[in-house]
Design an enzyme around this catalytic site. Structure first.
Site, PDB file in Angstrom:
ATOM      1  N   VAL A  45       0.844  -1.189   0.000  1.00  0.00           N
ATOM      2  CA  VAL A  45       0.000   0.000   0.000  1.00  0.00           C
ATOM      3  C   VAL A  45       0.883   1.245   0.000  1.00  0.00           C
ATOM      4  O   VAL A  45       0.430   2.336   0.337  1.00  0.00           O
ATOM      5  CB  VAL A  45      -0.997   0.012   1.183  1.00  0.00           C
ATOM      6  N   ALA A  46       2.137   1.074  -0.371  1.00  0.00           N
ATOM      7  CA  ALA A  46       3.102   2.175  -0.387  1.00  0.00           C
ATOM      8  C   ALA A  46       3.072   2.849  -1.760  1.00  0.00           C
ATOM      9  O   ALA A  46       2.142   3.577  -2.078  1.00  0.00           O
ATOM     10  CB  ALA A  46       4.497   1.644  -0.062  1.00  0.00           C
ATOM     11  N   ARG A  47       4.045   2.567  -2.554  1.00  0.00           N
ATOM     12  CA  ARG A  47       4.158   3.041  -3.930  1.00  0.00           C
ATOM     13  C   ARG A  47       4.562   1.854  -4.780  1.00  0.00           C
ATOM     14  O   ARG A  47       5.271   0.953  -4.327  1.00  0.00           O
ATOM     15  CB  ARG A  47       5.204   4.163  -4.063  1.00  0.00           C
ATOM     16  N   ASP A  71      -2.211  -2.618  -3.877  1.00  0.00           N
ATOM     17  CA  ASP A  71      -3.040  -1.430  -4.042  1.00  0.00           C
ATOM     18  C   ASP A  71      -2.385  -0.440  -4.996  1.00  0.00           C
ATOM     19  O   ASP A  71      -3.042   0.489  -5.452  1.00  0.00           O
ATOM     20  CB  ASP A  71      -3.285  -0.774  -2.683  1.00  0.00           C
ATOM     21  N   GLU A  76       0.453   3.003 -13.321  1.00  0.00           N
ATOM     22  CA  GLU A  76      -0.983   2.961 -13.042  1.00  0.00           C
ATOM     23  C   GLU A  76      -1.734   3.680 -14.149  1.00  0.00           C
ATOM     24  O   GLU A  76      -1.275   4.719 -14.606  1.00  0.00           O
ATOM     25  CB  GLU A  76      -1.275   3.596 -11.683  1.00  0.00           C
ATOM     26  N   HIS A  95      -5.922   1.398  -5.849  1.00  0.00           N
ATOM     27  CA  HIS A  95      -5.144   2.481  -5.240  1.00  0.00           C
ATOM     28  C   HIS A  95      -6.015   3.347  -4.334  1.00  0.00           C
ATOM     29  O   HIS A  95      -5.947   4.576  -4.361  1.00  0.00           O
ATOM     30  CB  HIS A  95      -4.463   3.335  -6.307  1.00  0.00           C
TER      31      HIS A  95
END
Length: 130
Positions: A45-47, A71, A76, A95
Site C-alpha cells: 500500500v506504499a508506492r 493497491d 498505473e 489504489h
C-alpha cells in the site's frame, strides 16, 4: 533498509507502507522475495516502484510466495495484459487502500493548516493524513 532482510524469512505477511525514495525503490526485489517463506504474503500500500514488479510476477508464478495484495503498481493503471490480473492468489485494489470515511475531511484540514503556515512564512508543512 538492511533491517528488513533478516526479518523476511520469519514473516507471514510483509506489508509495505513506506514512501518512495532512492533507498526504497525496488526495496523488495528478487533477492528479498527469495528470502520470504513460501507461505508468506506481500502487501503493498506504499508506492508501486517499492517492489520490483517483474520479480514479484516471477515469484508468484513460481509459487515462491503464497500471494500478494496490491493497491499500487509501478505504472498505473495496471496494464490490462499484466499477468497479475490472472493470478488467483493476487488481490488487486484500485489504489484506494488509504482512504477512510474521514480521509477527505483530514485532507482539507491539512490543506487549510498548510495554507496558514505558508501565509505566515513558516517552512514546515504537514504532510500526513490520519
Amino acid at each position: 533498509m538492511e533491517e528488513l532482510k533478516p526479518l523476511l524469512p520469519e514473516a507471514d505477511f510483509v506489508a509495505l507502507s513506506c514512501p518512495l525514495t532512492k533507498e526504497t525503490e525496488n526495496l523488495v526485489d528478487a533477492e528479498a522475495l527469495s528470502r520470504m517463506k513460501p507461505s508468506a504474503h506481500l502487501v503493498n500500500v506504499a508506492r508501486g516502484r517499492v517492489i520490483d514488479e517483474a520479480a514479484l510476477v516471477d515469484a508468484l508464478a513460481a509459487r515462491r510466495i503464497a500471494g500478494a495484495g496490491i493497491d499500487v503498481t509501478a505504472e498505473e493503471p495496471l496494464a490490462p495484459n499484466s499477468p497479475l490480473w490472472g493470478m488467483a492468489h493476487v488481490l488487486i485494489t484500485p489504489h484506494t487502500a488509504g482512504e477512510t470515511r474521514r480521509y477527505e475531511d483530514n485532507v482539507i484540514e491539512i490543506l487549510r493548516d498548510n495554507l496558514g503556515r505558508l501565509w505566515r512564512g513558516e517552512q514546515q508543512l504537514r504532510n500526513q493524513v490520519v
